[in-house]
Design an enzyme around this catalytic site. Sequence first.
Site, PDB file in Angstrom:
ATOM      1  N   GLU A   1      43.894  36.998  39.742  1.00 25.89           N
ATOM      2  CA  GLU A   1      42.522  37.554  39.806  1.00 25.89           C
ATOM      3  C   GLU A   1      41.858  36.943  41.175  1.00 25.89           C
ATOM      4  OE1 GLU A   1      40.547  35.604  36.287  1.00 25.89           O
ATOM      5  OE2 GLU A   1      39.407  37.368  36.114  1.00 25.89           O
TER       6      GLU A   1
ATOM      7  N   CYS B   1      35.024  38.929  35.376  1.00 30.41           N
ATOM      8  CA  CYS B   1      36.385  39.025  34.945  1.00 30.41           C
ATOM      9  C   CYS B   1      36.640  40.272  34.897  1.00 30.41           C
ATOM     10  CB  CYS B   1      36.639  38.246  33.475  1.00 30.41           C
ATOM     11  SG  CYS B   1      35.338  38.672  32.605  1.00 30.41           S
TER      12      CYS B   1
END
Length: 490
Positions: free
Chosen positions: A393, A296
Site C-alpha cells: 500500500e 485505504c
Amino acid sequence: MTVTASREQELLADVPTGLLIGDSWRASSSSATFAVIDPATGVELAQIADGTPEDGISALDAAVAAGDEWAATAPRVRGEILRRAFDLAVEHREDLALLMTMEMGKSLQEARGEVTYGAEFLRWFSEEAVRISGRYGANPEGTGTTIVSHRPVGPCLLITPWNFPLAMATRKIAPALAAGCTIVLKPAELTPLTSLYFVELLREAGVPDGVVNVVTTTDAKGFSSKVMADPRLRKVSFTGSTPVGQTLLKQAAENVLRTSMELGGNAPFLVFEDADVDAAVTGAMLAKFRNIGEACTAANRFFVHSAVAEEFGRKLTEKVRELRVGRGTEDGVAIGPLINAAAVDKSADLVGDALERGASVLTGGSAIDGPGTFFEPTVLTGITAGTRLLREEIFGPVAAIATFDTEDEAVALANDTEFGLVAYAFTTDLARGHRLMNRLKSGMLGLNTGVVSNASAPFGGVKSSGLGREGGSEGIHEYLDTMYTLIPAS
Ligand code: ADP
C-alpha cells in the site's frame, strides 16, 4: 481565504486535552502528556493526556456502568441524540475541518468534505436506530413459534486511524450508539484533536455520561491489550493496518470478542480500451490524489489497456501537474503534507524501487525539502512485474501505471493481491461492467467512478482487507447480537 494564526489558536483553546471517563475530563493517571504535531510545519499544536492501560480500565468501568441504561433507552431517544449530533457537526463544520487540516494535513476543502461525509453517519444511524427489526414465524414442523430479536453487543472498544480523523470515528460511534452500545474510543495518537472536539459535540447533543469515553495514548498496544483482556468488553472495531488488525484478532480470540476490521487495501484501477478516458482521468484524480493518497481506498495500481495507456498517462500527468502542494489552510492547495517523515521515506523508497525495475517518471518523483513532510504528486509509467508498489500500500500521492491487453489479464492482475477492499473499473461496455462485478475479488467496486464511500452503503473488504461492514443497513448489525426464542405451540 487563508486562515489566520489567531483563529487557529482560538480553536485549539477550545479542544479538550484530557481523557473523557464517565462524566468528566481528567488528566492521565500518570500525569503524562504528548504532543500533537502539524505535519505541514513540524510545529506543536497541543499537549494532550497520555492515557495509561489503567485509564483504559477506568474508561471501561464507566462504559459498563452506563451500559444497561443506554441499552434500555428508547431507540427514538438514541436516534434523536444522534440527529442532534449531526446538526452540531454540520454547524461546527469549519472548526472540525480546520482541526483536521492542522493535525492531519489534508486541504481545507477536502476536510470540509470529510465533515459532510463523517456527519452523514450520524444522520444515517439516527434513522437506523429505530429500524432494528426481527423476525417472527412458525417453525416448519408446526410445533412452535420462532422469534428472532437483536440486542446490543455491550461495551465496545473503537480504535481509529489518523487519515480520516472525523469520519472513521463517526462511522463506528454512530452505529454503536444507535444499537445501544456504550464505547471506549481510542483515537489515533497522530490526530486526536478532531475526536476530542467532536466528543464534546456528542455530549452537547445529549449523550449521557459514561456512554462515550475517550482515551488518548501513545501506548496503543499496552492500552488495547489491557482493555481487551477484560471479559466485560464485548467488541472491538478497528480501522488501520493489516498487521495491527491481525494482532487484535488474535487478542480478541482470548475473550471471543465480536470484531470489525477495516484493514489495508491495494486497489486496482482498470481502464479498458472502450473507456471514456477523460472520465477515467477524473476518476483517477479522486481515487489516487484525494486525501494526499492516504486512504485505504486509494487506487494503488493502475492497469490500463495498451491502446489507451499513452493517452491516459498524458492526460493524467497534465492534471497532476496542476495540483498545488502546500499547507492545507492555504488557498488553492490540493496536496498537503504526508503524515510524517516515515511516510515520505516510504513513498521515496517505493518510487526508487519502481525506477530501478524499469519504470519512468512522467511527473514528480521526489520528496520536497522541509519544513513539513511533503512529497511531490507523482505519475510513474512502465511499471513491471515484481515492483514493490504492486504489492504494498503506497499511502502517498504516487500513481503507478502498468498495461494489459485482455480482460482476462486485467482481472488476473487486479486479483493478484492478498487485499480486496475496493476496485475501480472504467468501461462503457455494460456487459463487461457486469462481468467485472462478478469476477473482481473485492468488497466494493467503483464502476466508472473514483469514489465509493457513502454512509448508506456497506463499506468493507474481503481477504486481508478485513471483516465486517460499516455503513448501510448492515453497519448497525456489527453492534447487535442475534437471539432467538422458541415458544411451543399450545
Ligand atoms: P496506520 O498505518 O494507519 O498508522 P495503524 O494500524 O498503525 O495504522 O494505526 C491505526 C490505529 O491503531 C491507531 O489508533 C493506532 O494507535 C492503533 N494501534 C497501533 N498499534 C496498535 C496495537 N498494537 N494495538 C492496538 N492499537 C494499535
